[in-house]
Write a protein that holds these residues in place. Structure first.
Motif, short mmCIF file in Angstrom:
data_model
loop_
_atom_site.label_atom_id
_atom_site.label_comp_id
_atom_site.label_asym_id
_atom_site.label_seq_id
_atom_site.Cartn_x
_atom_site.Cartn_y
_atom_site.Cartn_z
N UNK A 177 52.14 56.82 63.86
CA UNK A 177 53.18 55.81 64.05
C UNK A 177 54.49 56.23 63.38
N UNK A 178 55.55 55.49 63.70
CA UNK A 178 56.80 55.62 62.97
C UNK A 178 56.72 54.72 61.74
N UNK A 179 57.12 55.27 60.60
CA UNK A 179 57.21 54.47 59.38
C UNK A 179 58.40 54.96 58.57
N UNK A 180 59.39 54.11 58.39
CA UNK A 180 60.61 54.46 57.69
C UNK A 180 60.94 53.36 56.68
N UNK A 181 62.04 53.55 55.96
CA UNK A 181 62.51 52.49 55.07
C UNK A 181 62.75 51.20 55.85
#
Length: 247
Positions: free
Chosen positions: A63-67
């Protein structure tokens, strides 16, 4: 807008915690490590600057996981729940809900695992990551990923311009402090280049790369004379989407 987007200047929220420790409890280090590892394995890094060998990593995390993901999860909390929990408890809540929503773990499995470690705090934790994953996390900590883009077109405003801050529709996550909405300031600096964000904020305005400005506000204009020290200037870095020409 959401209350947690508008904390500046609000009265009677309780005493200010002046504890300067980055981690007040040992478990907070673990939460920071989980978040950092998720960012280092985020699928978006395959197209980030610098690019990382995400597709070659031996991980089930796809998955995408960012701030932005972390902040959206925390800011989506019910406001009074948001104020009740400590800083890293908000992180834990957002991360745990993400893993459930994304199907990596069920709510029942999360509950059982939490109950086990609550009852057995000295139980062994999961194994350390494989060498490729450890190397990826180390590389990400050193290099990060950038939202910077090369210049393209002239910015709408220049240093010295008087501007007014917009009041866009409330969204789940914004980069605009609520206390600056509709306030007037002076452009202090135009940062070189253009900047995007990890996600689009939709009607809030952040999408394609755009200029970012450092804007100076007289504290009296923001908080009022009764709540401001004299000769105090507040600086805020704001995306161009939030900036309007002052009438």
């Amino acid at each position: 807008m959401k209350l947690q987007h508008h904390l500046g200047g609000i009265e009677n929220l309780g005493p200010v915690d002046l504890d300067t420790r980055v981690f007040a409890e040992p478990w907070e280090r673990r939460i920071f490590g989980i978040h950092t590892t998720m960012m280092a394995e985020s699928a978006h890094l395959a197209h980030a600057s610098p690019a990382y060998p995400i597709h070659a990593l031996p991980t089930k995390f796809k998955s995408d996981w960012t701030w932005a993901s972390l902040r959206t999860g925390a800011e989506d909390m019910q406001p009074f729940e948001y104020f009740k929990y400590r800083y890293y408890e908000k992180w834990l809540s957002g991360i745990a809900q993400f893993f459930v929503d994304a199907g990596y773990i069920s709510a029942e499995e999360l509950e059982l695992g939490s109950a086990f470690y609550y009852s057995h705090p000295d139980a062994a934790l999961p194994d350390r990551p494989s060498p490729p994953l450890a190397a990826q996390v180390s590389a990400y900590l050193k290099q990060g990923d950038s939202c910077y883009h090369a210049p393209g077109g002239a910015p709408r405003f220049n240093a010295g311009d008087k501007v007014r801050i917009a009041d866009p529709e409330a969204v789940d996550h914004t980069r605009l402090p609520g206390y600056l909405r509709n306030k007037t300031g002076i452009v202090d600096l135009v940062y070189p280049g253009r900047f995007s964000y990890f996600v689009s904020t939709g009607v809030d305005g952040i999408g394609e790369p755009m200029p970012v400005y450092r804007i100076a506000f007289d504290a009296v204009d923001v908080w009022g004379a009764g709540k401001s020290e004299p000769n105090t200037t507040l600086y805020a870095d704001l995306y161009e989407a939030y900036v309007r020409a002052a009438s």
